[in-house]
Design a protein around this motif. Structure first.
Motif, PDB file in Angstrom:
ATOM      1  N   TYR A 193       0.797  -1.226   0.000  1.00 19.48           N
ATOM      2  CA  TYR A 193       0.000   0.000   0.000  1.00 19.48           C
ATOM      3  C   TYR A 193       0.833   1.282   0.000  1.00 19.48           C
ATOM      4  O   TYR A 193       0.276   2.378  -0.133  1.00 19.48           O
ATOM      5  CB  TYR A 193      -0.927   0.028   1.214  1.00 19.48           C
ATOM      6  N   THR A 240      -0.600   3.028   3.846  1.00 16.44           N
ATOM      7  CA  THR A 240      -0.649   2.230   5.078  1.00 16.44           C
ATOM      8  C   THR A 240      -1.138   3.063   6.249  1.00 16.44           C
ATOM      9  O   THR A 240      -1.964   2.608   7.055  1.00 16.44           O
ATOM     10  CB  THR A 240       0.748   1.657   5.389  1.00 16.44           C
ATOM     11  N   SER A 284      -3.036   5.738   6.150  1.00 15.50           N
ATOM     12  CA  SER A 284      -4.454   6.049   5.968  1.00 15.50           C
ATOM     13  C   SER A 284      -5.331   4.880   6.399  1.00 15.50           C
ATOM     14  O   SER A 284      -6.305   5.053   7.138  1.00 15.50           O
ATOM     15  CB  SER A 284      -4.748   6.401   4.509  1.00 15.50           C
ATOM     16  N   ARG A 285      -5.002   3.693   5.954  1.00 13.44           N
ATOM     17  CA  ARG A 285      -5.808   2.518   6.278  1.00 13.44           C
ATOM     18  C   ARG A 285      -5.745   2.147   7.750  1.00 13.44           C
ATOM     19  O   ARG A 285      -6.716   1.652   8.325  1.00 13.44           O
ATOM     20  CB  ARG A 285      -5.364   1.332   5.411  1.00 13.44           C
ATOM     21  N   SER A 286      -4.583   2.376   8.376  1.00 20.85           N
ATOM     22  CA  SER A 286      -4.437   1.976   9.782  1.00 20.85           C
ATOM     23  C   SER A 286      -5.319   2.806  10.705  1.00 20.85           C
ATOM     24  O   SER A 286      -5.645   2.366  11.820  1.00 20.85           O
ATOM     25  CB  SER A 286      -2.968   2.102  10.214  1.00 20.85           C
ATOM     26  N   LEU A 307      -8.366   3.298  10.467  1.00 20.39           N
ATOM     27  CA  LEU A 307      -9.629   2.577  10.672  1.00 20.39           C
ATOM     28  C   LEU A 307      -9.569   1.685  11.907  1.00 20.39           C
ATOM     29  O   LEU A 307     -10.593   1.455  12.563  1.00 20.39           O
ATOM     30  CB  LEU A 307      -9.950   1.734   9.435  1.00 20.39           C
ATOM     31  N   LEU A 350      -7.522  10.311   8.752  1.00 12.03           N
ATOM     32  CA  LEU A 350      -8.214   9.546   7.718  1.00 12.03           C
ATOM     33  C   LEU A 350      -8.809  10.473   6.658  1.00 12.03           C
ATOM     34  O   LEU A 350      -8.799  10.165   5.461  1.00 12.03           O
ATOM     35  CB  LEU A 350      -9.318   8.703   8.367  1.00 12.03           C
ATOM     36  N   HIS A 376      -4.957  11.674   2.470  1.00 12.22           N
ATOM     37  CA  HIS A 376      -4.966  11.382   1.033  1.00 12.22           C
ATOM     38  C   HIS A 376      -4.660  12.624   0.183  1.00 12.22           C
ATOM     39  O   HIS A 376      -4.401  12.514  -1.025  1.00 12.22           O
ATOM     40  CB  HIS A 376      -6.327  10.811   0.632  1.00 12.22           C
TER      41      HIS A 376
END
Length: 511
Positions: free
Chosen positions: A94, A99, A101-103, A105, A205, A209
């Motif tokens: 990723y 990584t 950004s997704r973490s 969540l 989050l 991006h």
């Protein structure tokens, strides 16, 4: 003042913004979760006891209750260990930005578990939530310095690399402030106190991006020169990035026949043995220094030192403010004094203060004023840690390796970091009960030994490219391969590495 002018000239708004964002949304949560279980300890234990009594008709004895609470504290580190082991796979798939950004969540999920645990009468939800926050911190504690180390120009790498450590200190400080009885320190608020972490994670989050991926990742690992150039234009604020592109292409060419190495390959690779050993020593030493024992059990330590219970929360907040100041000192001096002086001074200060806690606890019965020495030593340990050892090990992990070895190095350093974190957090209450005041001498020995290792072995990396740092260690390996009778009286410079003239002088005598 020249370094301040240089800082202002090269620090662009996008570079500063993304550093503050990932430090606030990821690194700060690590510090917050380290300290958040300190002030509501009595309330959480009471909740566990009451729930156990409702389920089974009797409360928990002191020993099992201590064990259950120790599990709640230390499961955070086990989650962190798992997270650190996933870093290599995640950043390769990723990217660094993706990584992080997704973490975020994971934090939202953990906040839900902890926030509703009391309403649902489930201690298990607290423990699960703590393990998920640990998983998030295990990922981010490695990926944030990896990302910042790769997007920062070499003359800002130390400054930006220590920014997360300031936010770790801020996280601890915010946990101490919010834990005051006047805020969220009351019994009815502790689930909210544990789940506040969803706020900074949500902000990250939403906004991360908007910033580019790491240019080094895009060019060296994805071979995407166009996107890497665009990312450099954005981060550096200039269209003239050809020198940086060429430096990355040089590293890419040197790694053209080398794929991304695994942890096992890293540990077996003799060409980076000194770098790997250095990462092991500084990351294990960072946690075995006893800082987590101080953060997890600050209130207990102050209570044992004789501080009145009503004054302990405010004393703890005072130590948190000093953490932040120490972190700022480290951040704004690292590009002037270098990495080595900060980490050596920090570990030495921690070692001396750990011994001071032992002495003060032994003498406070006869000399009541020694309790204030104990508090001063706790402050000294925290200040020494935040000034250097809190952030420099992660920065060093990025600087000591080239692109192919860096993710595996973060897995090694991160997993050791979390394993030692768990060990200290779980064992310290029992060590304190059995060894009393002498338990701090163990931390003293660790700190002084790590400081000695850094002084003798690790070179200064300030203002050096990754390839230049790699060549310094190659010089050391060349020296170690020279037969002892040919070395003679060769001098070492102040950084534990050979002076180049000394090596060149000896090279002609080799067959």
């Amino acid at each position: 003042m020249a370094w301040i002018i240089d800082l202002c000239q090269h620090l662009t708004f996008p570079l500063l913004s993304v550093t503050l964002l990932v430090s606030f949304g990821s690194s700060m949560l690590y510090g917050y979760n380290l300290a958040v279980v300190n002030s509501p300890a009595a309330h959480i234990k009471a909740f566990y006891n009451a729930t156990w009594s409702q389920r089974y008709g009797h409360g928990l004895a002191s020993g099992p209750l201590t064990l259950l609470y120790s599990l709640t504290v230390s499961i955070f580190a086990l989650g962190g260990l798992v997270g650190s082991l996933l870093v290599g796979v995640l950043v390769e798939r990723y990217g660094r930005n993706g990584t992080l950004s997704r973490s975020a969540l994971l934090v939202l999920l953990a906040g839900g578990f902890m926030g509703f645990s009391r309403a649902l009468g489930s201690p298990e939800m607290v423990i699960i939530g703590r393990s998920i926050t640990g998983l998030h911190s295990g990922i981010c504690l490695s990926v944030v310095p990896l990302y910042l180390g790769e997007i920062a120009p070499k003359n800002l790498r130390g400054f930006l690399g220590l920014m997360p450590s300031i936010f770790i200190c801020l996280g601890v400080f915010f946990a101490q402030v919010l834990g005051l009885p006047e805020l969220l320190g009351e019994d009815r608020f502790w689930p909210l106190f544990l789940s506040v972490v969803v706020v900074p994670a949500s902000l990250q989050l939403l906004l991360l991006h908007c910033f580019p991926e790491s240019p080094r990742y895009l060019l060296i690992e994805r071979n995407d020169v166009c996107r890497a150039t665009e990312a450099l234009h954005r981060f550096l604020g200039t269209s003239d990035v050809q020198n940086v592109i060429e430096e990355m292409k040089e590293e890419q060419r040197s790694l053209s026949s080398v794929e991304m190495v695994s942890v096992w390959q890293l540990l077996r690779d003799r060409s980076v043995c000194w770098q790997t050993l250095s990462v092991v020593v500084v990351n294990a030493g960072m946690q075995l220094s006893g800082i987590d024992a101080i953060w997890f059990y600050t209130n207990t330590i102050f209570e044992n030192a004789g501080i009145p219970v009503s004054q302990i929360p405010y004393t703890t907040v005072g130590t948190g403010a000093i953490e932040v100041v120490a972190g700022l000192i480290g951040c704004f001096t690292i590009e002037k004094v270098g990495r080595r002086p900060l980490i050596i001074t920090g570990f030495c200060a921690m070692g001396i203060c750990s011994a001071g806690i032992t002495v003060s606890l032994l003498l406070q019965t006869a000399l009541p004023w020694m309790r204030y020495v104990s508090v001063a030593c706790v402050v000294g340990i925290i200040a020494g840690f935040c000034m250097g050892p809190a952030g420099v090990p992660f920065l060093m992990t990025a600087e000591l390796f080239t692109q192919s070895h860096r993710p595996a190095a973060y897995i090694v350093g991160g997993s050791l970091n979390w394993l030692c974190n768990f060990t200290v957090g779980f064992i310290f209450p029992f060590l304190q009960m059995s060894a009393g005041a002498f338990c701090y001498l163990v931390f003293c020995g660790v700190c002084l030994l790590v400081a000695l290792y850094v002084y003798l072995i690790i070179p200064e990396t300030k203002n050096k490219t990754f390839m230049e740092i790699s060549r310094i260690f190659a010089t050391r390996r060349s020296f170690l391969s020279i037969p002892a009778d040919l070395i003679g009286m060769m001098k070492f410079d102040g950084y534990g590495a050979l002076e180049s003239s000394s090596l060149e002088g000896s090279g002609s005598s080799l067959p």
